[in-house]
Design an enzyme around this catalytic site. Structure first.
Site, PDB file in Angstrom:
ATOM      1  N   HIS A   1       2.328   0.178   9.050  1.00 20.24           N
ATOM      2  CA  HIS A   1       0.939  -0.089   8.673  1.00 20.24           C
ATOM      3  C   HIS A   1       0.567  -1.510   9.110  1.00 20.24           C
ATOM      4  O   HIS A   1       1.344  -2.446   8.908  1.00 20.24           O
ATOM      5  CB  HIS A   1       0.784   0.049   7.153  1.00 20.24           C
ATOM      6  CG  HIS A   1      -0.618  -0.154   6.704  1.00 20.24           C
ATOM      7  ND1 HIS A   1      -1.581   0.830   6.804  1.00 20.24           N
ATOM      8  CD2 HIS A   1      -1.240  -1.236   6.186  1.00 20.24           C
ATOM      9  CE1 HIS A   1      -2.733   0.362   6.353  1.00 20.24           C
ATOM     10  NE2 HIS A   1      -2.554  -0.886   5.978  1.00 20.24           N
TER      11      HIS A   1
ATOM     12  N   LEU B   1      -0.688   6.698  -1.034  1.00 20.47           N
ATOM     13  CA  LEU B   1      -0.997   6.340   0.362  1.00 20.47           C
ATOM     14  C   LEU B   1      -0.837   4.839   0.641  1.00 20.47           C
ATOM     15  O   LEU B   1      -1.443   4.015  -0.052  1.00 20.47           O
ATOM     16  CB  LEU B   1      -2.440   6.772   0.684  1.00 20.47           C
ATOM     17  CG  LEU B   1      -2.854   6.600   2.140  1.00 20.47           C
ATOM     18  CD1 LEU B   1      -2.111   7.563   3.042  1.00 20.47           C
ATOM     19  CD2 LEU B   1      -4.363   6.759   2.286  1.00 20.47           C
ATOM     20  N   ASP B   2      -0.038   4.508   1.647  1.00 15.83           N
ATOM     21  CA  ASP B   2       0.204   3.115   2.065  1.00 15.83           C
ATOM     22  C   ASP B   2       0.854   2.260   0.983  1.00 15.83           C
ATOM     23  O   ASP B   2       0.829   1.027   1.070  1.00 15.83           O
ATOM     24  CB  ASP B   2      -1.100   2.429   2.531  1.00 15.83           C
ATOM     25  CG  ASP B   2      -1.618   2.993   3.838  1.00 15.83           C
ATOM     26  OD1 ASP B   2      -0.824   3.578   4.597  1.00 15.83           O
ATOM     27  OD2 ASP B   2      -2.827   2.855   4.099  1.00 15.83           O
TER      28      ASP B   2
ATOM     29  N   LEU C   1      -0.957  13.185   4.778  1.00 11.42           N
ATOM     30  CA  LEU C   1      -0.044  14.313   4.549  1.00 11.42           C
ATOM     31  C   LEU C   1      -0.022  14.656   3.062  1.00 11.42           C
ATOM     32  O   LEU C   1      -0.050  13.764   2.205  1.00 11.42           O
ATOM     33  CB  LEU C   1       1.353  13.934   5.044  1.00 11.42           C
ATOM     34  CG  LEU C   1       1.394  13.708   6.566  1.00 11.42           C
ATOM     35  CD1 LEU C   1       2.610  12.892   6.973  1.00 11.42           C
ATOM     36  CD2 LEU C   1       1.350  15.043   7.313  1.00 11.42           C
TER      37      LEU C   1
ATOM     38  N   GLY D   1       0.104   5.407  21.028  1.00 10.79           N
ATOM     39  CA  GLY D   1       1.556   5.565  21.058  1.00 10.79           C
ATOM     40  C   GLY D   1       2.348   4.330  21.435  1.00 10.79           C
ATOM     41  O   GLY D   1       3.484   4.440  21.892  1.00 10.79           O
ATOM     42  N   SER D   2       1.786   3.131  21.209  1.00 11.38           N
ATOM     43  CA  SER D   2       2.561   1.947  21.601  1.00 11.38           C
ATOM     44  C   SER D   2       3.760   1.727  20.681  1.00 11.38           C
ATOM     45  O   SER D   2       4.810   1.262  21.130  1.00 11.38           O
ATOM     46  CB  SER D   2       1.680   0.696  21.659  1.00 11.38           C
ATOM     47  OG  SER D   2       1.318   0.276  20.374  1.00 11.38           O
ATOM     48  N   ASN D   3       3.630   2.059  19.395  1.00 13.05           N
ATOM     49  CA  ASN D   3       4.806   1.941  18.511  1.00 13.05           C
ATOM     50  C   ASN D   3       5.872   2.975  18.877  1.00 13.05           C
ATOM     51  O   ASN D   3       7.064   2.678  18.862  1.00 13.05           O
ATOM     52  CB  ASN D   3       4.388   2.087  17.049  1.00 13.05           C
ATOM     53  CG  ASN D   3       3.890   0.765  16.489  1.00 13.05           C
ATOM     54  OD1 ASN D   3       4.662  -0.164  16.302  1.00 13.05           O
ATOM     55  ND2 ASN D   3       2.586   0.676  16.260  1.00 13.05           N
TER      56      ASN D   3
ATOM     57  N   THR E   1       5.335   7.740   0.391  1.00 11.04           N
ATOM     58  CA  THR E   1       5.325   8.461  -0.889  1.00 11.04           C
ATOM     59  C   THR E   1       3.931   9.058  -1.052  1.00 11.04           C
ATOM     60  O   THR E   1       3.058   8.861  -0.198  1.00 11.04           O
ATOM     61  CB  THR E   1       5.623   7.510  -2.063  1.00 11.04           C
ATOM     62  OG1 THR E   1       4.583   6.521  -2.103  1.00 11.04           O
ATOM     63  CG2 THR E   1       6.978   6.845  -1.927  1.00 11.04           C
TER      64      THR E   1
ATOM     65  N   GLN F   1       4.215  -7.701  16.709  1.00  7.07           N
ATOM     66  CA  GLN F   1       5.243  -7.742  15.653  1.00  7.07           C
ATOM     67  C   GLN F   1       5.604  -6.329  15.187  1.00  7.07           C
ATOM     68  O   GLN F   1       6.755  -6.064  14.824  1.00  7.07           O
ATOM     69  CB  GLN F   1       4.776  -8.590  14.470  1.00  7.07           C
ATOM     70  CG  GLN F   1       4.561 -10.046  14.835  1.00  7.07           C
ATOM     71  CD  GLN F   1       5.781 -10.665  15.500  1.00  7.07           C
ATOM     72  OE1 GLN F   1       6.907 -10.526  15.016  1.00  7.07           O
ATOM     73  NE2 GLN F   1       5.565 -11.337  16.632  1.00  7.07           N
TER      74      GLN F   1
HETATM   75  C1  GRF Z   1      -0.766   0.683  14.698  1.00  5.89           C
HETATM   76  O1  GRF Z   1      -1.442  -0.509  14.437  1.00  5.89           O
HETATM   77  C2  GRF Z   1      -0.106   1.207  13.446  1.00  5.89           C
HETATM   78  O2  GRF Z   1       0.334   0.194  12.589  1.00  5.89           O
HETATM   79  C3  GRF Z   1      -1.220   1.981  12.792  1.00  5.89           C
HETATM   80  O3  GRF Z   1      -1.929   2.580  13.844  1.00  5.89           O
HETATM   81  C4  GRF Z   1      -1.737   1.822  15.037  1.00  5.89           C
HETATM   82  C5  GRF Z   1      -1.167   2.767  16.039  1.00  5.89           C
HETATM   83  O4  GRF Z   1      -0.977   2.182  17.298  1.00  5.89           O
HETATM   84  N1  GRF Z   1      -0.702   2.894  11.823  1.00  5.89           N
HETATM   85  P1  GRF Z   1      -0.059   2.889  18.380  1.00  5.89           P
HETATM   86  O5  GRF Z   1      -0.560   4.329  18.526  1.00  5.89           O
HETATM   87  O6  GRF Z   1       1.347   2.849  17.880  1.00  5.89           O
HETATM   88  O7  GRF Z   1      -0.256   2.105  19.631  1.00  5.89           O
END
Ligand code: GRF
Length: 212
Positions: A105, A140-141, A89, A12-14, A137, A169
């Site tokens: 991604h 995928l990716d 999904l 969950g860092s993002n 969409t 980043q």
């Molecule tokens: C990130 O590198 C994101 O790009 C990918 O999975 C990872 C998730 O990291 N889809 P976090 O859970 O957000 O720390």
């Protein structure tokens, strides 16, 4: 104010970067497909409703997707952000949220879609790697790209050091993309293209290794 629901599966860092950014939208809920996702505690600590819709408790993808959509729609979000959400999904789910479903991604798409992006980049010896925020969409990716960040691949990089450089980043570009969306500065056109409604287009190059 626009509303955002974030889907996670793990660290969950993002998600945390989104929670800590000054977004012009309200984060209405965080939903995980795994009860043991570390990100759930972070969301709760921020006072955000944190729910679990476990994929394992559903017989097939369709019933999981339906349960997930039901949980999301309670919050009536304008946008749904996948932040390390590790389930594919189905087409129905993706169509339901067309233009409102965004993913981050860890590669410069369309290179290195799928898993193990950093290891594959290192193996190929690329000198520039990075991350991408895109609309989701059925492909995928490969959805339309909103923003990318590039980082150099350094000679002594390991998968871990490269992943960390890319991740830092990710934490910058995901809040930026969500801000644009929430301020109606970016949208997905009927034809499936990303429309930018603001004019800033700074032009500079990342060269790696750097020029002498
Ligand atoms: C990130 O590198 C994101 O790009 C990918 O999975 C990872 C998730 O990291 N889809 P976090 O859970 O957000 O720390």
């Amino acid at each position: 104010m626009k509303k955002l629901v974030i889907l996670i599966s793990g660290r969950g860092s993002n998600m945390q970067a989104l929670l800590e950014a000054k977004l012009s939208c309200r984060i209405a809920a965080v939903i995980s497909n795994r009860a043991d996702a570390e990100g759930l505690a972070i969301a709760k600590a921020h006072g955000i409703p944190a729910l679990v819709v476990e994929h394992r408790k559903h017989a097939d993808r369709e019933s999981f997707d339906t349960a997930l959509a039901q949980a999301i729609d309670v919050f009536d979000p304008d946008f749904v952000a996948l932040a390390g959400f590790m389930r594919i999904l189905g087409a129905g789910f993706v169509a339901r949220y067309r233009g409102r479903l965004i993913n981050i991604h860890p590669s410069l798409l369309p290179a290195y879609s799928g898993l193990d992006t950093h290891a594959r980049a290192l193996r190929d010896g690329v000198k520039i790697h990075g991350c991408t925020v895109h609309f989701v969409t059925h492909d995928l990716d490969h959805g339309p790209i909103i923003i990318q960040a590039a980082v150099p691949v350094l000679r002594d990089d390991t998968e871990q050091t490269l992943a960390a450089r890319v991740l830092s980043q990710e934490h910058r570009i995901y809040p930026q993309a969500i801000s644009w969306l929430c301020q109606d500065q970016v949208k997905l056109s009927e034809q499936g293209r990303v429309l930018f409604l603001h004019r800033k287009q700074p032009g500079f190059a990342l060269v790696s290794p750097s020029l002498e």
